[in-house]
Enzyme design. Sequence first.
Site, PDB file in Angstrom:
ATOM      1  N   GLU A 182      -3.840  46.986 114.350  1.00  0.00           N
ATOM      2  CA  GLU A 182      -3.852  45.547 114.011  1.00  0.00           C
ATOM      3  C   GLU A 182      -3.425  44.787 115.253  1.00  0.00           C
ATOM      4  O   GLU A 182      -2.299  44.983 115.746  1.00  0.00           O
ATOM      5  CB  GLU A 182      -2.904  45.224 112.857  1.00  0.00           C
ATOM      6  CG  GLU A 182      -3.419  45.660 111.506  1.00  0.00           C
ATOM      7  CD  GLU A 182      -2.542  45.176 110.349  1.00  0.00           C
ATOM      8  OE1 GLU A 182      -1.988  44.066 110.429  1.00  0.00           O
ATOM      9  OE2 GLU A 182      -2.425  45.948 109.388  1.00  0.00           O
ATOM     10  N   GLU A 237      -9.354  43.834 105.148  1.00  0.00           N
ATOM     11  CA  GLU A 237      -8.385  44.045 104.071  1.00  0.00           C
ATOM     12  C   GLU A 237      -8.819  43.242 102.842  1.00  0.00           C
ATOM     13  O   GLU A 237      -9.453  42.184 102.974  1.00  0.00           O
ATOM     14  CB  GLU A 237      -7.003  43.573 104.556  1.00  0.00           C
ATOM     15  CG  GLU A 237      -5.911  43.669 103.505  1.00  0.00           C
ATOM     16  CD  GLU A 237      -4.510  43.398 104.064  1.00  0.00           C
ATOM     17  OE1 GLU A 237      -4.396  43.037 105.254  1.00  0.00           O
ATOM     18  OE2 GLU A 237      -3.537  43.544 103.293  1.00  0.00           O
ATOM     19  N   GLU A 260       2.469  49.778 107.791  1.00  0.00           N
ATOM     20  CA  GLU A 260       3.690  49.032 108.122  1.00  0.00           C
ATOM     21  C   GLU A 260       4.866  49.389 107.200  1.00  0.00           C
ATOM     22  O   GLU A 260       5.510  48.501 106.627  1.00  0.00           O
ATOM     23  CB  GLU A 260       3.428  47.517 108.075  1.00  0.00           C
ATOM     24  CG  GLU A 260       2.491  47.047 109.150  1.00  0.00           C
ATOM     25  CD  GLU A 260       2.382  45.526 109.293  1.00  0.00           C
ATOM     26  OE1 GLU A 260       2.890  44.794 108.426  1.00  0.00           O
ATOM     27  OE2 GLU A 260       1.788  45.078 110.291  1.00  0.00           O
TER      28      GLU A 260
END
Length: 503
Positions: free
Chosen positions: A291, A26, A172
Amino acid sequence: MKAAAVAHKDFTVSKIDDRVYGAFLEHLGRAIYSGIYEPDHPTADANGMRADVIELVKELDVPVVRYPGGNFVSAYNWEDGIGPKEERPVRLDLAWHTSESNEVGVHEFADWCDSVGTEMMLAVNLGSRGLDAARNFVEYVNHPGGSYWSDLRKKNGREEPWNVKLWCLGNEMDGPWQIGHKDAEEYGKLAAETAKAIRAFDRSLELVVCGSSNSDMPSYPDWEATVLEHTYDEVDYISLHMYFGNRDNNTAKYLALNEKLDDYIEAVSGVIKFIKAKRRSTKDVYISFDEWNVWYHSNAQDRKILEGNDGWPHAPALLEDIYNFEDVLQVGLILNTFIRRSDVVKIACIAQLVNVIAPIMTEKGGPAWRQTIYYPYYFASRFGRGTALNVSVDCPTYDSEDYKGVPYADVSAVHDEEAGTVTVFAVNRHASEAVDLELDLQGFGDLKVIDHQVMTHADLKAVNSKSKMDEVAPKKGEGASVSDGNLAVSLPAYSYQMVRLGR
Ligand code: AHR
């Protein structure tokens, strides 16, 4: 103590999808800048990428890397990362309160993926943006040419499309912390429409819709049910995330947390089946656990940085967990769980890969080294490919604060038909007693031990660092033997090990 286990060649869980050994990068902290990218570094290649990091990632044989976020993606303009570097804008990253220079974008990341030999898994922004930006991004990345976005890619130096197969529909989106957070209805509708547009471009792409950020979310598991009601026909995977921590310094409790992971996978596969039945569908949806990792060592330090008014630093040290030996056991347990649930978990990404809650650490201008958790990930990725065996294990158990009947020995086994090998991964959760494991391997013919690696340490809290890079590292195991198809191996107290059997 003794553990008696049985595995049969034809009693299998599933063929393991190699992508279960994926990773995540990320635009966060030093994952990209001074992680994979550092043009001034002595090992930097022509693209400004650190060759020392490339070598470590190649060693891990990572099949897929998810990019560019994470929370970051929910306010990211992918167009900021294309075109001449000197013309790219500096943006404020609202997710991590930092400045994003955009020196690395999809072209640089794609070149890096080629260098390490991995596939891209790209996420689109369904937080601050939506369907239009997403479909343009897909066209830019995957269309051969003759359209506005594909011709722009060519103008920017990339003639051939990258043909990225895997696309995440946001990140998310159930989390109130997410920029552009939505409720399940809103997100489900947006994800379905975005999926429809992407599929109109190319039906063969694989799409991942957001499930819960973790199983403690108040909206879990209704979130999964509502989102899948809207998207079931259009998606291939539902994404789950989970991070693990030993916050109370209670090792027995910590090492039982993969029971919670197993429950989470079990419950979401139940929701998937429920929606499948409700829709009278013949299609399957699987889990992308994109994740997962241990994340807690750096929390207090990060809170100070993120809550303090430090301006908008570029690539500060964030989420830099320094992993210890205890975390080796945890990561071994998590990977064992994914192998045992390979019938439903088809993709998984260790979060993350470099510097940010990562198996690889770097120093700016200095060396790169392997954190403790590098090793169980390495062994599983390298040798855990093939078919997961359904191993039954009979061994003494303990009750943790949260779970009853947790077995001291946690075992998974993988049959690689092509190589003719069986690889056993085992963790002993007992603090002071060895477990003598006997594994009755049926239907494999004659096997012998071809490799045996053990990780153990007198200090659960021992770590690797720049000055002691190999404080926690695997050693060649001793004493494992096979006789009449029975593997006998002793698992020392608090240990991780891999035993490979072949001809
Ligand atoms: O991996 C760190 C962060 O954890 C990601 O940005 C987010 O998706 C998750 O909450």
